[in-house]
Design a protein around this motif. Sequence first.
Motif, PDB file in Angstrom:
ATOM      1  N   MET A   1      33.206  34.057  35.630  1.00 35.54           N
ATOM      2  CA  MET A   1      34.243  35.077  34.796  1.00 35.54           C
ATOM      3  C   MET A   1      34.662  36.291  35.752  1.00 35.54           C
ATOM      4  N   LYS A   2      35.912  36.575  35.658  1.00 37.44           N
ATOM      5  CA  LYS A   2      36.331  37.989  36.545  1.00 37.44           C
ATOM      6  C   LYS A   2      37.154  38.629  35.786  1.00 37.44           C
ATOM      7  N   ARG A   3      36.851  39.918  35.829  1.00 36.36           N
ATOM      8  CA  ARG A   3      37.398  41.274  35.204  1.00 36.36           C
ATOM      9  C   ARG A   3      37.930  42.130  36.079  1.00 36.36           C
ATOM     10  N   VAL A   4      39.305  42.486  35.681  1.00 39.83           N
ATOM     11  CA  VAL A   4      39.570  43.580  36.501  1.00 39.83           C
ATOM     12  C   VAL A   4      40.545  44.599  35.646  1.00 39.83           C
ATOM     13  N   LYS A   5      40.433  45.740  36.049  1.00 41.52           N
ATOM     14  CA  LYS A   5      40.939  46.953  35.353  1.00 41.52           C
ATOM     15  C   LYS A   5      42.371  47.272  35.639  1.00 41.52           C
ATOM     16  N   ILE A   6      43.441  47.300  35.072  1.00 38.56           N
ATOM     17  CA  ILE A   6      44.693  47.569  35.289  1.00 38.56           C
ATOM     18  C   ILE A   6      45.101  48.786  34.535  1.00 38.56           C
ATOM     19  N   GLU A   7      44.849  49.928  35.276  1.00 38.03           N
ATOM     20  CA  GLU A   7      44.819  51.220  34.302  1.00 38.03           C
ATOM     21  C   GLU A   7      44.046  51.225  33.040  1.00 38.03           C
ATOM     22  N   ASP A   8      44.699  51.225  32.104  1.00 36.40           N
ATOM     23  CA  ASP A   8      43.840  51.404  30.809  1.00 36.40           C
ATOM     24  C   ASP A   8      43.262  49.689  30.148  1.00 36.40           C
ATOM     25  N   CYS A   9      44.011  48.748  31.108  1.00 32.86           N
ATOM     26  CA  CYS A   9      43.941  47.409  30.278  1.00 32.86           C
ATOM     27  C   CYS A   9      43.006  46.600  31.305  1.00 32.86           C
ATOM     28  N   LYS A 142      51.242  38.450  38.684  1.00 25.33           N
ATOM     29  CA  LYS A 142      52.062  39.405  39.104  1.00 25.33           C
ATOM     30  C   LYS A 142      52.842  39.839  38.126  1.00 25.33           C
ATOM     31  N   THR A 143      53.350  39.165  37.050  1.00 22.14           N
ATOM     32  CA  THR A 143      54.174  39.354  35.847  1.00 22.14           C
ATOM     33  C   THR A 143      53.116  40.354  34.951  1.00 22.14           C
ATOM     34  N   VAL A 144      51.988  39.634  34.620  1.00 21.21           N
ATOM     35  CA  VAL A 144      50.961  40.671  33.735  1.00 21.21           C
ATOM     36  C   VAL A 144      50.781  41.926  34.326  1.00 21.21           C
ATOM     37  N   ILE A 145      50.549  42.076  35.576  1.00 19.29           N
ATOM     38  CA  ILE A 145      49.932  43.303  36.155  1.00 19.29           C
ATOM     39  C   ILE A 145      51.149  44.037  36.068  1.00 19.29           C
ATOM     40  N   GLU A 146      52.243  43.790  36.445  1.00 20.89           N
ATOM     41  CA  GLU A 146      53.415  44.660  36.226  1.00 20.89           C
ATOM     42  C   GLU A 146      53.798  45.024  34.727  1.00 20.89           C
ATOM     43  N   PHE A 147      53.559  44.359  33.995  1.00 20.06           N
ATOM     44  CA  PHE A 147      53.699  44.490  32.559  1.00 20.06           C
ATOM     45  C   PHE A 147      52.819  45.596  31.793  1.00 20.06           C
ATOM     46  N   LEU A 148      51.414  45.094  32.466  1.00 22.10           N
ATOM     47  CA  LEU A 148      50.461  46.113  31.980  1.00 22.10           C
ATOM     48  C   LEU A 148      50.531  47.680  32.341  1.00 22.10           C
ATOM     49  N   LYS A 149      51.216  47.510  33.618  1.00 21.49           N
ATOM     50  CA  LYS A 149      51.310  48.825  34.292  1.00 21.49           C
ATOM     51  C   LYS A 149      52.535  49.537  33.562  1.00 21.49           C
ATOM     52  N   SER A 150      53.470  48.863  33.100  1.00 20.21           N
ATOM     53  CA  SER A 150      54.800  49.488  32.366  1.00 20.21           C
ATOM     54  C   SER A 150      54.475  49.773  31.109  1.00 20.21           C
ATOM     55  N   TYR A 151      53.560  48.954  30.325  1.00 22.25           N
ATOM     56  CA  TYR A 151      53.505  49.252  28.813  1.00 22.25           C
ATOM     57  C   TYR A 151      52.079  49.759  28.358  1.00 22.25           C
ATOM     58  N   GLN A 152      51.151  49.506  29.062  1.00 24.30           N
ATOM     59  CA  GLN A 152      49.609  49.976  29.071  1.00 24.30           C
ATOM     60  C   GLN A 152      49.224  49.189  27.980  1.00 24.30           C
ATOM     61  N   LYS A 153      49.675  47.934  27.433  1.00 23.75           N
ATOM     62  CA  LYS A 153      49.130  47.041  26.415  1.00 23.75           C
ATOM     63  C   LYS A 153      49.673  45.821  26.716  1.00 23.75           C
ATOM     64  N   PRO A 154      49.316  44.756  25.987  1.00 23.18           N
ATOM     65  CA  PRO A 154      47.883  44.658  25.323  1.00 23.18           C
ATOM     66  C   PRO A 154      46.551  44.993  25.978  1.00 23.18           C
ATOM     67  N   LYS A 172      41.173  33.555  43.412  1.00 22.60           N
ATOM     68  CA  LYS A 172      41.735  33.828  44.818  1.00 22.60           C
ATOM     69  C   LYS A 172      43.090  34.644  44.879  1.00 22.60           C
ATOM     70  N   VAL A 173      44.002  34.249  44.014  1.00 21.26           N
ATOM     71  CA  VAL A 173      45.199  34.938  43.733  1.00 21.26           C
ATOM     72  C   VAL A 173      45.143  36.185  43.458  1.00 21.26           C
ATOM     73  N   LEU A 174      44.354  36.334  42.431  1.00 23.92           N
ATOM     74  CA  LEU A 174      44.105  37.844  41.864  1.00 23.92           C
ATOM     75  C   LEU A 174      43.535  38.860  42.904  1.00 23.92           C
ATOM     76  N   ASN A 175      42.515  38.279  43.497  1.00 27.74           N
ATOM     77  CA  ASN A 175      42.000  39.194  44.639  1.00 27.74           C
ATOM     78  C   ASN A 175      42.930  39.644  45.657  1.00 27.74           C
ATOM     79  N   THR A 176      44.002  38.738  45.799  1.00 25.17           N
ATOM     80  CA  THR A 176      45.106  39.395  46.813  1.00 25.17           C
ATOM     81  C   THR A 176      46.037  40.359  46.075  1.00 25.17           C
ATOM     82  N   LEU A 177      46.058  40.709  44.696  1.00 29.23           N
ATOM     83  CA  LEU A 177      47.058  41.332  44.035  1.00 29.23           C
ATOM     84  C   LEU A 177      46.320  42.533  43.892  1.00 29.23           C
ATOM     85  N   VAL A 178      44.998  42.794  43.546  1.00 29.10           N
ATOM     86  CA  VAL A 178      44.246  43.876  43.058  1.00 29.10           C
ATOM     87  C   VAL A 178      43.286  44.578  44.172  1.00 29.10           C
TER      88      VAL A 178
END
Length: 178
Positions: A1-9, A142-154, A172-178
């Motif tokens: 399992m991998k978990r990363v925070k994108i601001e509050d999400c 990329k789409t989810v990260i961008e969405f979370l940064k714009s809307y702070q949810k879900p 692997k891809v997530l590691n290159t994006l965060v």
Amino acid sequence: MKRVKIEDCVIELIQGDITEQDTEAIVNAANERLIPGGGVDGAIHRKGGPSILEELKSKYTYCPTGQAVITGAGNLKAKYVIHAVGPIYKDGKSGELELLESAYKNSLLKALEFNINSISFPALSTGAYGYPLEDAAKVALKTVIEFLKSYQKPKLVRFVLWGEQSYKIFEKVLNTLV
Ligand code: AR6
């Protein structure tokens, strides 16, 4: 399992079965005619029971590629199923990327509309629809990260990957994006 925070999400990656998830919504890899097929779609209808198809039939006849519709989740743990239609992969030059992006984005917008705070996605289009996994993972994340940064949810977006190979590619891809 991998978990990363994108601001509050949080974005989570797990290896597992989408039908077992207890997030408020799970996303189905549906087709335009909303007729149950194989893969994720087959598993969701099988485990969720007939009420999902009944509701689909009563409310919708068609869902264009890149869009999403929502129903209850029958016997599943989730409360809602968001039926998203990803593109069929042809040659990579037929608008597939934009349509896959749109399938993720419209699923997330549906979640917001229904006040859904946690959602699980499968890797849309990467089974029967043939989208190369690594390319699809880039678009999805990329789409989810961008969405979370714009809307702070879900607050929680979980990717449920079927098998070790899909999980490793997403990781692997997530590691290159965060
Ligand atoms: N949980 C999570 N992921 C799964 C599961 C599961 N239980 N089962 C398969 N996967 P697919 P698509 C993975 O084919 O490519 C249907 O017939 C699978 O390994 O379900 O969008 C529909 O009716 C793959 O990585 O969806 C449509 O006609 C990913 O989920 C068409 O297939 C998606 O595979 C949609 O094709």
